[in-house]
Every structure is written in C-alpha cells, then in structure tokens.
Design an enzyme around this catalytic site. Structure first.
Site, mmCIF file in Angstrom:
data_model
loop_
_atom_site.group_PDB
_atom_site.id
_atom_site.type_symbol
_atom_site.label_atom_id
_atom_site.label_comp_id
_atom_site.label_asym_id
_atom_site.label_seq_id
_atom_site.Cartn_x
_atom_site.Cartn_y
_atom_site.Cartn_z
ATOM 1 N N LYS A 83 -3.202 -1.022 6.072
ATOM 2 C CA LYS A 83 -2.654 -2.090 6.037
ATOM 3 C C LYS A 83 -1.133 -1.788 5.673
ATOM 4 O O LYS A 83 -0.468 -0.747 5.668
ATOM 5 C CB LYS A 83 -2.984 -2.636 4.565
ATOM 6 C CG LYS A 83 -2.813 -1.918 3.385
ATOM 7 C CD LYS A 83 -1.348 -1.754 2.603
ATOM 8 C CE LYS A 83 -1.255 -0.909 1.663
ATOM 9 N NZ LYS A 83 0.171 -0.475 1.330
ATOM 10 N N ASP A 126 -5.880 -1.348 -3.482
ATOM 11 C CA ASP A 126 -5.826 -1.761 -1.982
ATOM 12 C C ASP A 126 -7.414 -1.899 -1.399
ATOM 13 O O ASP A 126 -7.272 -2.359 -0.198
ATOM 14 C CB ASP A 126 -5.019 -0.856 -1.276
ATOM 15 C CG ASP A 126 -3.769 -0.943 -1.602
ATOM 16 O OD1 ASP A 126 -3.136 -1.778 -2.341
ATOM 17 O OD2 ASP A 126 -3.015 0.082 -1.400
#
Ligand code: C5P
Length: 300
Positions: free
Chosen positions: A10, A140
């Site tokens: 990401k 995350d």
C-alpha cells in the site's frame, strides 16, 4: 492441496495523524491505495508447522524479522484459535514488497496467510470475522485484505471503499535500511507536541481521485509522518528531489518510510523517471494501482 494467495503493498495517498490515544495508537484519517508490488503466500498441508521466506536479490535476507516472531505465524495462531484448531502447514512467503519500508509488506503477508490458511484448513471464516482477526494483527492488515483505494479511520483498521476508476502510475525507491514504524510515530509526537485529536481530513485527495487527474492528485498527496521520517533519515530528501527532477509529478515518503514513491503522469513517464533514477539508485520499481486485495492466484 496447495493454495497461493497474493496480497498487495500500500501507499497512503493521504496520511493524517492525530495526537496519540490512551491506548498509544494514533488516530488516522488516511487514504490507502493498493499497488502492484505483491507478496505471495503458498501453503501446503503438513502435520507440523514450517515457515520459509524467499526474497528477491534486492531484499537482503538479514532485513527479515526473526521467523519465530513472523506475523504469518501470529496470523496462523489467531485463525487456529478462532476455530479451536492447532496451527499446521508448510508456508512459503515470496517477498516482492520492500521489508520495513512503509508499504505494509508484513501486513500483506498476514492478510495472505489468513486467506490461504482459511482455505487449507477448510474453515470458511466469514468476511466479518476475517476482517476482525486482521485488525487484531495490525492496523494495515484489513486494508491488505480489501485492496483498491479506501478511506481508513480509527487506527487505520476501519475501512470505507473509495471509487477509483483511474490507473495511477508510481515509481518506488526502497531504501537499503528499514525504518521502525513505532520510532517514526514517536518522532512525530516529539515534532508535534500540540497535535490535535482530529487528524487532517483527506478531502483534497478524495476530490483528486474522483477527478482521475494525476496533476491534482500530485498536488494533494499528504503525509503527516513525512517530516518525522525525514528527520530520522535526512538522505530521503535527496531521493525525493531526485525523483522530481527525473520528471515525477510529486514524490512522497510512503507511510512511515523509508520507501519513497513518485506519482507519474503515465506508464511511459514512470518508465522514464525510473530510468533517470537508476543512475543513482540500485533498486527502482515501477508499479500501478489500484489493484485487488488478498486473493487466490493458484489452487490445486
Ligand atoms: O498496528 P501495527 O502493528 O501496524 O502498528 C505498529 C506500531 O505503529 C504500533 O505499535 C504503534 O507504535 C504505531 N502505530 C500508531 N498508530 C497507528 C498505527 C500504528 O501509533 N494508527
């Protein structure tokens, strides 16, 4: 039966950080964006448990965490406990995401392991439960399951999908030496003693994503952790400047760093920027997003 699950890295297009909460985590308003740098997790049946990590030649194996403390083993323990099972399997992690780089490589491995072991053990875990287990493993990890582009709040684990119909082109320059996420957050606290509880909202990034305009997105990219990362690693400022002078629309530190990512106008522009950076940096990766979250790529 062998199952391979792929999970993406990401980039935070926006990372607004507030003052630490009583539990020590920082409230976030972030826009996560999954890109095509991926880790693959392959699982095979076994009575015991074995974990092996394979790295490409640009990732020094010494950078990897101690196998006894690998987030994949923690993911296996959590899923096994949820179903009253004992952890078992032969697990191979193939890294393509920089280690300790601010691109959530460990989180991707955890997400991929949850999906792969759920298949291997035939658990049929519900989406809600798997997302909850993911959030227990790290802030995350839920995003690595979901992928695409998404708004993250709470400590990053509360997700809301963001419609993103563009393809954004990125160049990533990993660093030879990783940065510790808690250390970067600690430096953020030292540099921002009067930070408010409410993180900076991501409105400008959300408008740019909706418009599909790389120039608008370049202007809107925002990372509250960047000053802290640059304070710990002043050399990253040179990397950011090098990418921008090679033609990137904008360079930012990815998450807590030290990977620097550069938004480019097109695929051709990204290749040109990467070519320019290769004169000074050994490892320069071209990728794009958004891509899917953790998904099965081989089954049989
Ligand atoms: O959740 P995760 O394990 O990825 O977090 C790693 C560390 O990063 C936490 O222990 C904390 O120090 C810091 N962190 C934070 N606020 C967040 C996310 C992470 O302070 N929202």
């Amino acid at each position: 039966m062998t199952v391979t699950v792929r999970a993406p890295a990401k980039i935070n297009l926006h990372l607004g950080v507030g003052a630490p909460r009583p539990d020590g985590f920082h409230p976030l308003a972030t826009v996560f964006h999954a890109v095509g740098l991926c880790d693959d997790v392959t699982v095979d049946p076994s009575d015991g448990w074995a974990l092996h990590v394979q790295t490409p030649d640009w990732i020094p194996p010494a950078d990897l965490p101690d196998p006894a403390d690998n987030i994949v083993t923690r993911a296996a323990d959590l899923l096994a406990a949820h179903h009253g099972l004992r952890r078992s399997g032969l697990v191979e992690v193939e890294k393509g995401i920089p280690v300790a780089g601010g691109m959530a490589g460990g989180s991707a491995d955890a997400a991929a392991a949850l999906v792969a072991l759920d298949r291997l053990w035939d658990c049929g875990t519900s989406d809600d439960d798997i997302l909850r287990l993911a959030a227990e493993l790290g802030s995350d990890v839920p995003f690595a399951l979901v992928g695409g582009t998404a708004l993250g709040t709470g400590r990053g684990e509360i997700l809301q999908p963001v419609a993103d119909h563009a393809t954004w082109w990125w160049v990533a320059v990993p660093s030879r030496q990783g940065l510790s996420t808690p250390a970067v957050y600690r430096r953020f606290d030292e540099l921002n003693p009067t930070a408010g509880a409410e993180p900076t909202p991501p409105d400008e990034v959300l408008r740019a994503v909706a418009a599909g305009d790389p120039h608008a997105l370049a202007a809107a990219l925002h990372n509250d952790l960047q000053d802290a990362a640059l304070d710990l690693r002043p050399d990253l400022a040179d990397t950011l400047a090098a990418g921008e002078s090679a033609g990137a629309l904008r360079g930012i530190v990815s998450g807590s760093g030290p990977t620097c990512v550069f938004l480019c106008e097109s695929a051709d522009a990204a290749r040109e920027v990467a070519g320019g950076l290769l004169a000074a940096y050994d490892v320069v990766l071209v990728t794009n997003g958004p891509v899917a979250g953790a998904h099965v790529v081989a089954y049989g």
